[in-house]
Design a protein around this motif. Structure first.
Motif, mmCIF file in Angstrom:
data_model
loop_
_atom_site.group_PDB
_atom_site.id
_atom_site.type_symbol
_atom_site.label_atom_id
_atom_site.label_comp_id
_atom_site.label_asym_id
_atom_site.label_seq_id
_atom_site.Cartn_x
_atom_site.Cartn_y
_atom_site.Cartn_z
ATOM 1 N N ASP A 265 49.847 -56.710 -32.344
ATOM 2 C CA ASP A 265 48.949 -57.539 -31.545
ATOM 3 C C ASP A 265 48.578 -56.797 -30.268
ATOM 4 O O ASP A 265 49.358 -55.980 -29.758
ATOM 5 N N HIS A 267 46.534 -57.542 -26.401
ATOM 6 C CA HIS A 267 45.810 -58.426 -25.471
ATOM 7 C C HIS A 267 45.336 -57.615 -24.274
ATOM 8 O O HIS A 267 45.940 -56.629 -23.889
ATOM 9 N N HIS A 302 53.537 -62.970 -30.572
ATOM 10 C CA HIS A 302 52.467 -62.946 -31.578
ATOM 11 C C HIS A 302 52.756 -61.888 -32.650
ATOM 12 O O HIS A 302 52.603 -62.137 -33.852
HETATM 13 MG MG MG Z 1 47.655 -62.411 -29.887
#
Ligand code: MG
Length: 420
Positions: A265, A267, A302
């Motif tokens: 993941d 971000h 995540h």
């Molecule tokens: Mg995420």
């Protein structure tokens, strides 16, 4: 030679009559040479293994996809030493049997016969069918023992010379008691006692003749041979070669397999000064750049959630919690992880290990590593020793190197039953 050809033709016709559901055999046994056949007993009703279809037609407890009879057939069909295979089935099971054959290779070796009222009668029916082709030797095997190995077959074949039969068996290791009305009356000496298994191998003619004169309701062919005074050699059996008998056998022996899932993941970081702390792996970490995301943007959780979903082959976090759905806005990522854990629980899969790597230049992860491990341990129920948190930079390269974002990757190992 003409006589042999006539027998071949007769045999072929016979097989066609006997097996109307099977394709005609493309290859016949080399009946001019000694050959070994096998009888697999699959006519039992198997009531003790629970309701429904007879146990030999149930799926293998290891979740491999085929059924118990198909696996037992494979043991013999794949053995080069076996030229012909006769499956003894119950007359009510023809459609189950035909379906089973769709799992089987080498079905040109396979014929079937209908069983009788007892195991002994069923074996005899199989022997009568095979007698037409006059095998040199014959294995007798219970379909409900699908775990017999090729090594065990070889051990039987290697020891037939000089004997009338070979039976695999394991020495009795439990202490044996005799009891009446719930009270022990005697301890039975176990020296010299063995538990007989199948496959049992015999010289065909000797066993066939022994069956013709045996009293009824003997429980295996070694007993038939014994009654006829045949010389039956004992070889070492296999602990794995269990007979599937009760419902418990179909659940207790379910094979548990490790499955590893991976998750990744990324971000984006907001501008400097946008916050004072961020949440990573459920832990508050001082940092001046907010992580941008639809939820609380815990990149570690995540990645871990996706790893667990991956091990379960249950798609990804976005499929379960679509970012387009306003209901998931600002949701705690711990809920995503809890959802993945509940899916695992529903499949009786058990998380056993996590390895998670955070990839960023800042914040520094090292000072928070143990808190993160404790957090993941609390969230998943894993012991600390099974929770790994690591960190790396990308040496100033790429978006993480420029401090534009943070990435995480995770692997999760789950123990899952083979059929889940
Ligand atoms: Mg995420």
């Amino acid at each position: 030679m003409p006589k042999m050809l006539a027998e071949l033709a007769k045999g072929k016709q016979y097989l066609r009559i006997l097996s109307p559901y099977l394709p005609a055999r493309s290859r016949l046994a080399p009946m001019s040479e000694p050959f070994t056949a096998a009888i697999i007993l699959a006519g039992g009703r198997g009531h003790r293994a629970g309701e429904g279809i007879p146990k030999q037609y149930r799926p293998m407890p290891d979740g491999s996809g085929d059924n118990v009879l198909a696996r037992s057939i494979a043991i013999f069909a794949e053995n080069q030493a076996i030229t012909q295979l006769c499956i003894v089935i119950h007359k009510d099971d023809v459609s189950l049997y035909n379906k089973t054959l769709t799992y089987c290779n080498n079905s040109d070796k396979i014929i079937y016969a209908f069983g009788g009222d007892s195991r002994q009668q069923s074996v005899f029916n199989g022997l009568e069918v095979l007698a037409k082709d006059n095998p040199h030797a014959v294995f007798i095997h219970d379909a409900a023992r699908p775990f017999a190995s090729q090594a065990l077959m070889a051990r039987c074949l290697d020891n037939l010379s000089g004997h009338d039969g070979v039976v695999p068996a394991l020495p009795v290791t439990d202490t044996l008691k005799k009891a009446e009305n719930g009270l022990i009356s005697e301890t039975v000496p176990r020296a010299g006692l063995f538990r007989a298994q199948t496959p049992q191998l015999f010289l065909f003619d000797r066993l066939y003749e022994a069956h013709k004169t045996a009293p009824q309701n003997l429980t295996d062919d070694a007993a038939v041979a014994e009654h006829a005074g045949l010389r039956v050699h004992i070889v070492e059996g296999e602990a794995q070669n269990i007979k599937l008998t009760t419902e418990e056998d179909f659940t207790m022996n379910t094979q548990i397999l490790p499955r590893t899932g991976s998750g990744f993941d990324v971000h984006r970081f907001d501008k400097a000064g946008s916050t004072e702390e961020i949440t990573l792996c459920g832990v508050s970490v001082p940092h001046d750049r907010k992580i941008i995301g639809h939820s609380d943007a815990d990149v570690g959780l995540h990645a871990l959630t996706d790893a667990i979903l991956g091990a379960l082959a249950e798609a990804d976090i976005g499929a379960h919690f679509p970012p387009s759905d306003a209901a998931h806005k600002d949701r705690a990522s711990t809920e995503f992880l809890a959802h993945a854990m509940s899916l695992a629980a529903a499949k009786q899969a058990r998380l056993t290990h996590i390895d998670l790597t955070l990839i960023c230049e800042a914040p520094k992860i090292g000072p928070h590593r143990d808190a993160m491990r404790a957090s993941l341990s609390a969230l998943t129920g894993l012991p600390l020793t099974a929770v790994s948190v690591k960190a790396t930079t990308t040496e100033g390269l790429g978006f993480t190197g420029r401090g534009e974002g943070i990435a995480a990757q995770a692997t999760a190992t789950l123990l899952i039953s083979g059929d889940a």
